[in-house]
Structures are given as structure tokens and as C-alpha cells.
Motif scaffolding. Structure first.
Motif, PDB file in Angstrom:
ATOM      1  N   GLN A 131      84.667  -0.783  88.527  1.00 33.78           N
ATOM      2  CA  GLN A 131      85.648  -0.935  87.447  1.00 33.78           C
ATOM      3  C   GLN A 131      85.124  -0.347  86.146  1.00 33.78           C
ATOM      4  O   GLN A 131      85.880   0.229  85.369  1.00 33.78           O
ATOM      5  CB  GLN A 131      85.987  -2.410  87.248  1.00 33.78           C
ATOM      6  CG  GLN A 131      86.769  -3.010  88.387  1.00 33.78           C
ATOM      7  CD  GLN A 131      87.092  -4.464  88.114  1.00 33.78           C
ATOM      8  OE1 GLN A 131      87.462  -4.825  87.008  1.00 33.78           O
ATOM      9  NE2 GLN A 131      86.946  -5.301  89.148  1.00 33.78           N
ATOM     10  N   SER A 132      83.824  -0.459  85.911  1.00 32.03           N
ATOM     11  CA  SER A 132      83.257   0.093  84.681  1.00 32.03           C
ATOM     12  C   SER A 132      83.310   1.619  84.697  1.00 32.03           C
ATOM     13  O   SER A 132      83.577   2.246  83.671  1.00 32.03           O
ATOM     14  CB  SER A 132      81.826  -0.382  84.480  1.00 32.03           C
ATOM     15  OG  SER A 132      81.007   0.036  85.538  1.00 32.03           O
ATOM     16  N   ARG A 186      93.763  -2.062  87.206  1.00 30.19           N
ATOM     17  CA  ARG A 186      92.537  -1.254  87.263  1.00 30.19           C
ATOM     18  C   ARG A 186      91.586  -1.706  88.362  1.00 30.19           C
ATOM     19  O   ARG A 186      90.873  -0.896  88.942  1.00 30.19           O
ATOM     20  CB  ARG A 186      91.833  -1.274  85.911  1.00 30.19           C
ATOM     21  CG  ARG A 186      92.595  -0.481  84.878  1.00 30.19           C
ATOM     22  CD  ARG A 186      91.821  -0.333  83.609  1.00 30.19           C
ATOM     23  NE  ARG A 186      92.587   0.449  82.657  1.00 30.19           N
ATOM     24  CZ  ARG A 186      92.119   0.893  81.528  1.00 30.19           C
ATOM     25  NH1 ARG A 186      90.879   0.622  81.186  1.00 30.19           N
ATOM     26  NH2 ARG A 186      92.873   1.604  80.725  1.00 30.19           N
ATOM     27  N   LYS A 187      91.581  -2.991  88.643  1.00 31.02           N
ATOM     28  CA  LYS A 187      90.720  -3.502  89.711  1.00 31.02           C
ATOM     29  C   LYS A 187      91.115  -2.895  91.053  1.00 31.02           C
ATOM     30  O   LYS A 187      90.264  -2.494  91.845  1.00 31.02           O
ATOM     31  CB  LYS A 187      90.817  -5.024  89.748  1.00 31.02           C
ATOM     32  CG  LYS A 187      89.872  -5.688  90.703  1.00 31.02           C
ATOM     33  CD  LYS A 187      89.956  -7.198  90.572  1.00 31.02           C
ATOM     34  CE  LYS A 187      88.925  -7.864  91.430  1.00 31.02           C
ATOM     35  NZ  LYS A 187      88.946  -9.319  91.301  1.00 31.02           N
ATOM     36  N   SER A 195      90.805  10.661  78.346  1.00 28.29           N
ATOM     37  CA  SER A 195      92.215  10.562  77.974  1.00 28.29           C
ATOM     38  C   SER A 195      92.498  11.531  76.828  1.00 28.29           C
ATOM     39  O   SER A 195      91.591  11.928  76.085  1.00 28.29           O
ATOM     40  CB  SER A 195      92.559   9.139  77.536  1.00 28.29           C
ATOM     41  OG  SER A 195      92.503   8.276  78.647  1.00 28.29           O
ATOM     42  N   TYR A 253      96.326   9.625  80.222  1.00 29.62           N
ATOM     43  CA  TYR A 253      95.345  10.135  81.165  1.00 29.62           C
ATOM     44  C   TYR A 253      96.036  11.155  82.059  1.00 29.62           C
ATOM     45  O   TYR A 253      96.910  10.810  82.854  1.00 29.62           O
ATOM     46  CB  TYR A 253      94.755   9.000  82.012  1.00 29.62           C
ATOM     47  CG  TYR A 253      93.665   9.459  82.948  1.00 29.62           C
ATOM     48  CD1 TYR A 253      92.363   9.575  82.506  1.00 29.62           C
ATOM     49  CD2 TYR A 253      93.937   9.781  84.271  1.00 29.62           C
ATOM     50  CE1 TYR A 253      91.353  10.004  83.352  1.00 29.62           C
ATOM     51  CE2 TYR A 253      92.939  10.206  85.126  1.00 29.62           C
ATOM     52  CZ  TYR A 253      91.652  10.324  84.659  1.00 29.62           C
ATOM     53  OH  TYR A 253      90.652  10.745  85.494  1.00 29.62           O
ATOM     54  N   ILE A 290      88.600   6.682  82.080  1.00 32.66           N
ATOM     55  CA  ILE A 290      89.872   6.682  81.354  1.00 32.66           C
ATOM     56  C   ILE A 290      89.616   6.813  79.852  1.00 32.66           C
ATOM     57  O   ILE A 290      90.307   7.565  79.163  1.00 32.66           O
ATOM     58  CB  ILE A 290      90.679   5.415  81.694  1.00 32.66           C
ATOM     59  CG1 ILE A 290      91.096   5.451  83.167  1.00 32.66           C
ATOM     60  CG2 ILE A 290      91.894   5.289  80.793  1.00 32.66           C
ATOM     61  CD1 ILE A 290      91.662   4.150  83.682  1.00 32.66           C
ATOM     62  N   LYS A 291      88.606   6.126  79.354  1.00 31.24           N
ATOM     63  CA  LYS A 291      88.315   6.169  77.921  1.00 31.24           C
ATOM     64  C   LYS A 291      87.818   7.552  77.495  1.00 31.24           C
ATOM     65  O   LYS A 291      88.262   8.092  76.480  1.00 31.24           O
ATOM     66  CB  LYS A 291      87.258   5.117  77.586  1.00 31.24           C
ATOM     67  CG  LYS A 291      86.918   5.031  76.121  1.00 31.24           C
ATOM     68  CD  LYS A 291      85.883   3.953  75.885  1.00 31.24           C
ATOM     69  CE  LYS A 291      85.465   3.919  74.430  1.00 31.24           C
ATOM     70  NZ  LYS A 291      84.399   2.952  74.201  1.00 31.24           N
ATOM     71  N   LEU A 294      85.583   3.385  86.237  1.00 33.19           N
ATOM     72  CA  LEU A 294      86.997   3.709  86.018  1.00 33.19           C
ATOM     73  C   LEU A 294      87.361   3.580  84.540  1.00 33.19           C
ATOM     74  O   LEU A 294      87.991   4.482  83.970  1.00 33.19           O
ATOM     75  CB  LEU A 294      87.883   2.792  86.860  1.00 33.19           C
ATOM     76  CG  LEU A 294      89.382   2.982  86.685  1.00 33.19           C
ATOM     77  CD1 LEU A 294      89.815   4.342  87.228  1.00 33.19           C
ATOM     78  CD2 LEU A 294      90.142   1.869  87.361  1.00 33.19           C
ATOM     79  N   SER A 295      86.942   2.505  83.907  1.00 30.57           N
ATOM     80  CA  SER A 295      87.250   2.310  82.487  1.00 30.57           C
ATOM     81  C   SER A 295      86.623   3.402  81.637  1.00 30.57           C
ATOM     82  O   SER A 295      87.236   3.931  80.719  1.00 30.57           O
ATOM     83  CB  SER A 295      86.749   0.952  82.014  1.00 30.57           C
ATOM     84  OG  SER A 295      87.440  -0.066  82.690  1.00 30.57           O
ATOM     85  N   ARG A 296      85.380   3.749  81.960  1.00 37.45           N
ATOM     86  CA  ARG A 296      84.688   4.803  81.228  1.00 37.45           C
ATOM     87  C   ARG A 296      85.389   6.142  81.411  1.00 37.45           C
ATOM     88  O   ARG A 296      85.543   6.915  80.466  1.00 37.45           O
ATOM     89  CB  ARG A 296      83.247   4.876  81.719  1.00 37.45           C
ATOM     90  CG  ARG A 296      82.296   5.511  80.754  1.00 37.45           C
ATOM     91  CD  ARG A 296      80.859   5.476  81.249  1.00 37.45           C
ATOM     92  NE  ARG A 296      80.416   4.174  81.685  1.00 37.45           N
ATOM     93  CZ  ARG A 296      80.027   3.875  82.922  1.00 37.45           C
ATOM     94  NH1 ARG A 296      80.022   4.799  83.861  1.00 37.45           N
ATOM     95  NH2 ARG A 296      79.635   2.665  83.217  1.00 37.45           N
TER      96      ARG A 296
END
Length: 160
Positions: free
Chosen positions: A34-35, A23-24, A45, A51, A41-42, A37-39
């Protein structure tokens, strides 16, 4: 500055996730944190946790449409509300309630905002209280602090 992801960025995320890229690395390639991206995907999805960029984009656009923060009120509704204010001398609360009953919702605060923005004072003259009770402005207050020169009132003599 705040940027929203585009469908092209979402397709890049999808392709890189398929290759099992960390993810990085995905965040640096896509150009987001990165945050973010994580948000992304969460939030976007599927129920099974997959995803898919096209569904992710559709979900994000649907969420954006539901948001009311940037939605402008229909000018026809605002015009009708201001006409009721001028012709009937109703209060903004009465106008809001009447228009909501007729299926044209408008908040009383939006009507007050238009009254305050009117530089001619015509709209304020139609209010019952003539907008003389302005709770939204704050008076300038002087400080009691004497040891900071920039904060000292200009009427006071300079330090001795």
C-alpha cells in the motif's frame, strides 16, 4: 527485494482508480504494498492531482534517468584517466580537475577505486604515494570481552 512498477502495473492502477476501487484492494491486485501504491500516486500524478498511467510512466522513467546511483562511467573516460595516470604520473585529483575542465567529468574517488582494484600494482606504482596510506581498510581488532567463548582470541588459554 526491491521491484519497480512496470507500465502494465501503472495501467492497472489507472483503471482501478477510475472505478474508485479502494487502495488496499488496488495494492493487492497490482502486487505491491500500500505504501508503494500511495508513493506512486503521489509522485506521478499530474499537477491537478489526476493519475494518468502514460504520464506516470514517463515521469518515472525521467526520474530513473536522472538517478546517478547505477550509472556506469563511460569506459573511454576511465581509460583516458588511467592513461593520464600512467603517462603523466598525475594525481587522481589533478586528472579529475583536468578532465572536468575538458568536459569529461570523472571523480577522483572513481580513479582511486580503479587503482585499488588493480591486482598487478601497476597503477599504484604511478601514484606519488604508491597507495601506501590505505585509509579504507580497517585492521582486525580483537575484543576485550572474555565471557563469550566465540569472541575469545585463539592465543589465549581456554577457560578454567
Amino acid at each position: 527485494m526491491y521491484y519497480q512498477l512496470t507500465s502494465q502495473q501503472r495501467s492497472q492502477i489507472f483503471a482501478l482508480l477510475q472505478r474508485r476501487t479502494p487502495r488496499k484492494v488496488i495494492a493487492s491486485i497490482v502486487g505491491c504494498s500500500q505504501s508503494t501504491l500511495s508513493r506512486e500516486i503521489k509522485r506521478n500524478s499530474t499537477e491537478k492531482g489526476n493519475y494518468l498511467w502514460s504520464k506516470a510512466h514517463d515521469m518515472a522513467m525521467a526520474r530513473r534517468k536522472r538517478s546517478t546511483s547505477n550509472r556506469a562511467k563511460d569506459p573511454a573516460i576511465v581509460w583516458e584517466a588511467l592513461e593520464l595516470l600512467k603517462e603523466e604520473d598525475w594525481s587522481p585529483e589533478q586528472i579529475s580537475a583536468d578532465m572536468r575542465r575538458r568536459g569529461k567529468p570523472i571523480s577522483h574517488e572513481l580513479i582511486y577505486r580503479h587503482i585499488r582494484d588493480d591486482e598487478s600494482g601497476l597503477l599504484a606504482s604511478h601514484c606519488r604515494h604508491k597507495m601506501k596510506y590505505n585509509r579504507h581498510g580497517r585492521p582486525d581488532r580483537t575484543t576485550k570481552v572474555k565471557n563469550i567463548p566465540e569472541w575469545v582470541n585463539k592465543q589465549e588459554p581456554p577457560f578454567s
